[in-house]
Every structure is written in structure tokens, then in C-alpha cells.
Scaffold this active site. Structure first.
Site, short mmCIF file in Angstrom:
data_model
loop_
_atom_site.label_atom_id
_atom_site.label_comp_id
_atom_site.label_asym_id
_atom_site.label_seq_id
_atom_site.Cartn_x
_atom_site.Cartn_y
_atom_site.Cartn_z
N LYS A 157 1.00 -1.02 0.37
CA LYS A 157 0.44 0.04 0.34
C LYS A 157 0.88 0.91 -0.24
O LYS A 157 0.22 1.86 -0.58
CB LYS A 157 -0.83 -0.43 0.81
CG LYS A 157 -2.03 -1.08 0.90
CD LYS A 157 -3.37 -0.68 1.93
CE LYS A 157 -3.99 -2.15 1.90
NZ LYS A 157 -4.79 -2.74 3.21
N LYS B 59 -9.70 -3.28 -5.46
CA LYS B 59 -10.67 -2.35 -5.46
C LYS B 59 -10.12 -1.17 -6.17
O LYS B 59 -10.42 -0.02 -6.39
CB LYS B 59 -11.94 -2.11 -4.04
CG LYS B 59 -12.79 -3.09 -3.77
CD LYS B 59 -13.69 -2.93 -2.91
CE LYS B 59 -13.62 -3.95 -1.29
NZ LYS B 59 -12.59 -4.92 -0.74
N LYS C 211 -3.33 -8.39 -9.73
CA LYS C 211 -4.50 -9.09 -8.88
C LYS C 211 -5.66 -8.22 -8.95
O LYS C 211 -5.38 -6.62 -9.23
CB LYS C 211 -4.43 -8.56 -7.04
CG LYS C 211 -4.91 -8.94 -5.69
CD LYS C 211 -4.48 -8.34 -4.47
CE LYS C 211 -5.61 -7.87 -3.93
NZ LYS C 211 -6.60 -8.33 -2.75
#
Ligand code: ADP
Ligand code: TRP
Length: 326
Positions: free
Chosen positions: A111, A193, A190
Site C-alpha cells: 500500500k 478495489k 490481482k
């Protein structure tokens, strides 16, 4: 009968990766298990700072799950923040987690690499997740492959807690579908969202068809055999049984196959398979009071279980200091 537990973030529209990686399995598990399922809006706070968006995503995710088959009368289904005891247990658990464990979290590192701000919530996310599982006595936790490390951390935390303070928590087992790889997004990474590469479960026909037609393909000519290690092949396989998958592999190996035709076909499979769920979803959006009532009932059931584990943990740690302490 085992307690099967899992949660999903309301951080955007739910997609095929969520469905095949976690939701469809949870829905199947409810037939023979004591299912605990929740929408983790505290976790979504790590990334969403818009109150209307978080609130609407949360209710939408709950309606999606029920539309897809989760039965709130048979299972315990709630919104994470309606059982705020998880925040207290997160604090309790924080005191036995070394920062080294969190430093090794690949999901956190990913992230950051994607430009997210390193807030403390994002960093300590795995402790909140451990708390979600341990506070409800989760025995089996169905998740997609990307959550494997978080589950290992939860087990480490539970073992360490029990060794330090005595047996309080159940040590959960991850349940990761061996046969399903991570569902790829339309760009081959992958499906997520947050990566803008997803195919939503619900949405307008036009926009979903467009997503299917945008699945990335290579430049193999019509008369060349086609590669099966590709998102188009893998996504199609999700809708096929073993024989169907073999037939598809044969078609990919035979010259003459047009990617555009396969994409159209795949869209039709998807659209037909989800047809009944779309009707139910439509019904639920017109009956939100029913959904809210069921979520309230779920949070009451879940809260009762949370109180039992939290009281044991508080006692084990010495927070009950006398006759009158709570
Ligand atoms: P996202 O990455 O889209 O934010 P979440 O982290 O909320 O998804 O994941 C919810 C559940 O869906 C988890 O159990 C996760 O492992 C599973 N999941 C998410 N993306 C995929 C994927 N591409 N393939 C398989 N499972 C997935
Ligand atoms: N971290 C999980 C994900 O992003 C969501 C989650 C939060 C979860 N708490 C959980 C999953 C407890 C299983 C059990 O997918």
C-alpha cells in the site's frame, strides 16, 4: 459445527475477486456451520476519509452480500463498528505485538509503494483484524490468498497472548482455496478495489460489458494458438467446471480463436449467472429497513459473544482489580 468467520472491506464496489475469493465460499459454509460475517468499516477508515462514501459503501456491501445468498437469519451478520468492543481488544492485543511483526506485513508495504499515507491505522491494521477474529472465537477463516500473512499474524498473536496470560483465545485456521489462484483484474494484476482493474458484481450492463471487453490480451494473431496463462483464460475458468476448462484450453490451443468473441461469451456467462442476484439486490435497495433490522439483530448476537471473550481477556490481563471493577 465450526465457527466460520470472515470480513470484507466496504472500500468500493465488490468485485469478482471478492466473490470467488471469499464471498461465495462464505455463503456455502453457512449451510453447515455457525457463520459469522461482517463488513469491516473500521478497516476501511484507513483509506476512506469521505463520510458519505464510507456510509453508502458499507450499506451497499451488506446488501450485496445478502443479495448473493448470505442469510442473516441463519448466520450472524453485522457491521464491524456496531460492535465497538473490537477496538478495546485491539488495544489489549497491541501490547503483545512487536513492531517487527507489523514491519513485515507485505500488504502494508504494497500500500505504501502505491502511494498511500503511512497512518498508524494502516500500520496496525493486522492487529484490528486479529481482534476481529479472536473476539468472536473464529475457528475457520475463509479468505483470499492475499490475506494469508494477516492470518498467520493472527495465529501468532493468539498463541503469544495465550502463552503470556493463559488460554483465552481460539487459535484460528485459515481457509484459503487451494485451487483458485488470486482472481486477476482486467490488467492481469490481482483484482482489487483500489487498483482500478476490477469487474464489479453489480452495476449497469453497459459498464460491466465494457470492463469485460477491456480485459488485456496479447498480440497473438487469429491463426496462432493462444496463451492460457492470461487473465482472459483465468477469468473464464471461474465460470466453468473441470470439463469446461479443458474444452476452453483446447479452444485456446486451436488456431482461429478471436479474443473479442471469447470476451463477449464470457460476459454472457457472467451476466446470466448473476441474473437472480441482481433481482434480489434491486429488491433490497428498495427495502433498506429490512436490511438495517437484520444488521441490528446481527450486531446484538455478535456483541454477546464479544463480551464473553473481552471479559476473559480483561480478567487474564489484570484489568479487573477488585470487587466493583467492570
Ligand atoms: P480489495 O483488495 O479489493 O480491497 P479486500 O481486501 O476487501 O479486497 O478483500 C476481501 C476478500 O476478498 C478477502 O478475503 C480477499 O482475500 C478476497 N479477495 C480480494 N481480492 C481478491 C482477488 N483478486 N482474488 C481472490 N480473492 C480476493
Ligand atoms: N483484511 C481483510 C481484507 O482486506 C478484511 C478483514 C478484516 C478480515 N477483518 C477480518 C478478514 C477478519 C477475515 C477475518 O480482505
Amino acid at each position: 459445527m465450526k465457527r466460520v468467520l470472515s470480513g470484507i472491506q466496504p472500500s468500493g464496489d465488490l468485485h469478482l475477486g471478492n466473490y470467488f475469493g471469499m464471498m461465495s465460499r462464505m455463503i456455502k459454509y453457512q449451510e453447515e456451520n455457525d457463520l459469522f460475517c461482517f463488513i469491516v468499516n473500521y478497516h476501511a477508515l484507513t483509506t476512506i476519509k469521505d463520510k458519505e462514501l464510507l456510509a453508502s459503501n458499507t450499506l451497499n456491501a451488506a446488501m450485496d452480500f445478502i443479495a448473493l445468498g448470505l442469510d442473516p437469519d441463519r448466520s450472524t451478520f453485522w457491521i464491524q463498528s456496531d460492535v465497538p468492543q473490537v477496538c478495546e481488544s485491539t488495544w489489549l492485543l497491541s501490547n503483545i505485538v512487536n513492531v517487527g511483526l507489523l514491519d513485515r506485513a507485505t500488504s502494508y508495504k504494497d500500500k505504501l509503494a502505491r502511494g498511500m499515507t503511512a497512518n498508524v491505522g494502516l500500520y496496525s491494521y493486522p492487529i484490528l483484524m486479529a481482534s476481529d477474529i479472536l473476539l468472536f472465537g473464529g475457528e475457520i477463516v475463509p479468505v483470499g490468498k492475499d490475506q494469508k500473512q494477516h492470518l498467520e499474524m493472527t495465529r501468532d498473536i493468539a498463541i503469544r497472548f495465550n502463552q503470556t496470560f493463559g488460554d483465552v483465545f481460539v487459535i484460528p485456521e485459515p481457509d484459503i482455496e487451494k485451487t483458485t489462484q488470486l482472481v486477476p483484474g482486467i490488467d492481469g494484476q490481482k483484482m482489487s478495489k483500489s487498483y482500478g482493474n476490477m469487474i464489479p458484481i453489480f452495476g449497469s450492463e453497459k459498464s460491466i460489458r465494457k470492463q469485460f471487453m477491456s480485459i488485456i490480451t496479447d498480440s497473438a494473431g487469429i491463426n496462432e494458438p493462444k496463451d492460457t496463462h492470461t487473465p482472459l483464460f483465468q477469468l473464464y475458468c471461474l465460470f466453468l467446471n473441470e470439463d469446461g476448462q479443458k474444452d476452453l484450453a483446447d479452444r485456446f490451443a486451436t488456431p482461429g480463436l478471436r479474443y473479442g468473441d471469447v470476451k463477449k461469451e464470457l460476459f454472457e456467462y457472467f451476466w446470466n449467472q448473476f441474473e437472480p442476484y441482481r433481482d434480489k439486490r434491486e429488491y433490497l435497495s428498495n427495502h433498506k429497513d429490512y436490511v438495517l433490522d437484520k444488521l441490528k439483530e446481527g450486531s446484538e448476537k455478535a456483541g454477546t459473544v464479544a463480551d464473553i471473550y473481552l471479559t476473559k481477556a480483561r480478567e487474564a490481563m489484570g484489568l479487573h482489580y477488585g470487587e466493583t471493577s467492570v
